[in-house]
Enzyme design. Structure first.
Site, PDB file in Angstrom:
ATOM      1  N   TYR A  90      82.880 103.203 -47.195  1.00  0.00           N
ATOM      2  CA  TYR A  90      84.179 102.710 -46.701  1.00  0.00           C
ATOM      3  C   TYR A  90      84.902 101.895 -47.784  1.00  0.00           C
ATOM      4  O   TYR A  90      84.916 102.280 -48.941  1.00  0.00           O
ATOM      5  CB  TYR A  90      84.027 101.858 -45.430  1.00  0.00           C
ATOM      6  CG  TYR A  90      83.002 102.350 -44.456  1.00  0.00           C
ATOM      7  CD1 TYR A  90      83.133 103.608 -43.867  1.00  0.00           C
ATOM      8  CD2 TYR A  90      81.907 101.577 -44.103  1.00  0.00           C
ATOM      9  CE1 TYR A  90      82.203 104.055 -42.951  1.00  0.00           C
ATOM     10  CE2 TYR A  90      80.975 102.021 -43.185  1.00  0.00           C
ATOM     11  CZ  TYR A  90      81.125 103.261 -42.620  1.00  0.00           C
ATOM     12  OH  TYR A  90      80.206 103.685 -41.730  1.00  0.00           O
ATOM     13  N   SER A 132      77.728 106.771 -38.340  1.00  0.00           N
ATOM     14  CA  SER A 132      78.582 107.407 -39.362  1.00  0.00           C
ATOM     15  C   SER A 132      77.825 108.220 -40.403  1.00  0.00           C
ATOM     16  O   SER A 132      78.445 108.998 -41.133  1.00  0.00           O
ATOM     17  CB  SER A 132      79.392 106.344 -40.096  1.00  0.00           C
ATOM     18  OG  SER A 132      80.561 106.079 -39.393  1.00  0.00           O
ATOM     19  N   TYR A 150      82.035 114.485 -31.511  1.00  0.00           N
ATOM     20  CA  TYR A 150      81.949 113.415 -32.504  1.00  0.00           C
ATOM     21  C   TYR A 150      81.059 112.273 -31.985  1.00  0.00           C
ATOM     22  O   TYR A 150      80.179 111.774 -32.692  1.00  0.00           O
ATOM     23  CB  TYR A 150      83.354 112.908 -32.863  1.00  0.00           C
ATOM     24  CG  TYR A 150      83.326 111.664 -33.712  1.00  0.00           C
ATOM     25  CD1 TYR A 150      82.968 111.709 -35.057  1.00  0.00           C
ATOM     26  CD2 TYR A 150      83.621 110.408 -33.155  1.00  0.00           C
ATOM     27  CE1 TYR A 150      82.904 110.559 -35.824  1.00  0.00           C
ATOM     28  CE2 TYR A 150      83.567 109.255 -33.919  1.00  0.00           C
ATOM     29  CZ  TYR A 150      83.205 109.328 -35.250  1.00  0.00           C
ATOM     30  OH  TYR A 150      83.130 108.191 -36.011  1.00  0.00           O
ATOM     31  N   VAL A 160      77.192 102.112 -38.529  1.00  0.00           N
ATOM     32  CA  VAL A 160      77.242 100.805 -37.852  1.00  0.00           C
ATOM     33  C   VAL A 160      75.998 100.438 -37.062  1.00  0.00           C
ATOM     34  O   VAL A 160      75.893  99.313 -36.576  1.00  0.00           O
ATOM     35  CB  VAL A 160      78.442 100.643 -36.881  1.00  0.00           C
ATOM     36  CG1 VAL A 160      79.725 100.420 -37.619  1.00  0.00           C
ATOM     37  CG2 VAL A 160      78.536 101.760 -35.905  1.00  0.00           C
ATOM     38  N   LYS A 163      78.371 111.884 -40.509  1.00  0.00           N
ATOM     39  CA  LYS A 163      79.586 112.496 -41.080  1.00  0.00           C
ATOM     40  C   LYS A 163      79.267 113.343 -42.309  1.00  0.00           C
ATOM     41  O   LYS A 163      79.908 114.353 -42.559  1.00  0.00           O
ATOM     42  CB  LYS A 163      80.587 111.392 -41.446  1.00  0.00           C
ATOM     43  CG  LYS A 163      81.129 110.658 -40.227  1.00  0.00           C
ATOM     44  CD  LYS A 163      81.876 109.387 -40.603  1.00  0.00           C
ATOM     45  CE  LYS A 163      82.423 108.707 -39.345  1.00  0.00           C
ATOM     46  NZ  LYS A 163      82.935 107.363 -39.591  1.00  0.00           N
TER      47      LYS A 163
END
Ligand code: GLN
Length: 312
Positions: free
Chosen positions: A241, A63, A189, A259, A66
């Site tokens: 998050y 992530s 992605y 992760v 991103k």
């Protein structure tokens, strides 16, 4: 400064023994990580590194990608146009939540959770999938300062098991938030998430954002300075998050986790910091990573984490 190096070594030894948390296993390939891996890296804007542990161990960026792909979309689309497609509102929900995707939502909430990230990736321009991937890899290379590669095993592992992300893309297609071809967006992605980096690379990438978009080691510009503020804002509000608020309270600098166990944080105008340790807490954040950042923010370096001069 010897003091910083000594402090990092102390933290490493203090937290190395922590075995709380779990490896991510919903992407089967990630479960092959060594739970003992632990690296801490700080790269300053004048190019110095303070490092300890497994800082050269490669892992997939997940992530944390991103952040950089959002920067690319800002360049491709411009701020206002992109904002109409992907919002900047923290969700308070887990990164893979489907909960807020419904008929009434006009766009995914923010680019740091999966729905918003998949939509953002789907906007990257290029004439075909290979060109889009190559543009993306070149972008990552400007931040890292070296060639980067996609880990094909992790890419395939997620492509063949990523039903939840696929479901999210279909829901967004159904609600008119994204357009076909969604399989290409999902592939891109999954590829961005499988880009291999080291803890040192991540610290250099963070230092590039701290340096208004110029890689402090190579001197090469990775992203337009006019976009750095927007990137850091969404990192700060959404990057951790459903732990983002607590992170702001406890640590207080823009950061992003993934992760595979990385956490990358930016100290504007001063340094980039990265920690890697694959055991995760229930939010999907690295357990040892959080400990290191909390300790850094308490140390006399705490001043620097909150924007004061570090004096490195
Ligand atoms: N590739 C992962 C996913 O989409 C990234 C999630 C993460 O790092 N939090 O589930």
């Amino acid at each position: 400064m010897a003091q910083v190096q000594t402090f990092l070594e102390q933290l490493y030894h203090e937290f190395k023994g922590i075995t709380d948390g779990k490896l991510a296993s919903y992407i089967p390939e990630l479960a092959r990580a060594d739970p003992g891996w632990f690296g801490i890296s700080i790269v300053t804007l004048d190019g110095r590194s303070f490092e300890v542990g497994d800082v050269a161990q490669k892992f997939t960026i997940q992530s944390i990608s991103k952040v950089f792909v959002y920067g690319m979309a800002l360049e491709d689309y411009g701020r206002e146009k992109l904002l109409r497609k992907v919002g900047v509102e923290p969700t308070g929900d887990p990164f893979n939540s489907l909960i807020r995707l419904d008929e009434d939502s006009k766009r995914p909430d923010n680019p740091m959770v999966n729905a918003g990230a998949i939509a953002t990736t789907g906007l990257i321009t290029g004439s075909d999938p290979a060109e889009r991937l190559n543009r993306m890899l070149s972008m990552f290379e400007r931040y890292v300062g070296n060639e980067v590669f996609v880990d094909v095993s992790t890419f395939m592992s997620e492509k063949t098991t990523g039903h939840r992300n696929r479901a999210m893309a279909h829901l967004m297609l159904n609600f008119g938030m994204i357009e076909q071809p969604i399989e290409e967006a999902l592939d891109l992605y999954f590829q961005q998430c499988a880009v291999l980096v080291t803890t040192h690379d991540l610290a250099v990438m963070a230092a590039t954002l701290a340096n208004q978009g110029v890689n402090p080691i190579t001197g090469q510009r990775a992203v337009g300075s006019e976009h750095v503020r927007d990137i850091l804002s969404v990192m700060y509000t959404c990057g951790m998050y459903n732990f983002a608020g607590e992170w702001a309270f406890r640590v207080g600098i823009p950061a992003k986790s993934g992760v595979s166990g990385g956490i990358m944080a930016v100290v504007p105008n001063q340094a980039g910091i990265a920690v890697f340790s694959p055991l995760l807490d229930g939010h999907g954040n690295s357990v040892r990573g959080l400990k290191v950042f909390e300790a850094l923010s308490r140390f006399e370096l705490g001043g620097f984490l909150r924007g004061h001069q570090l004096g490195l």
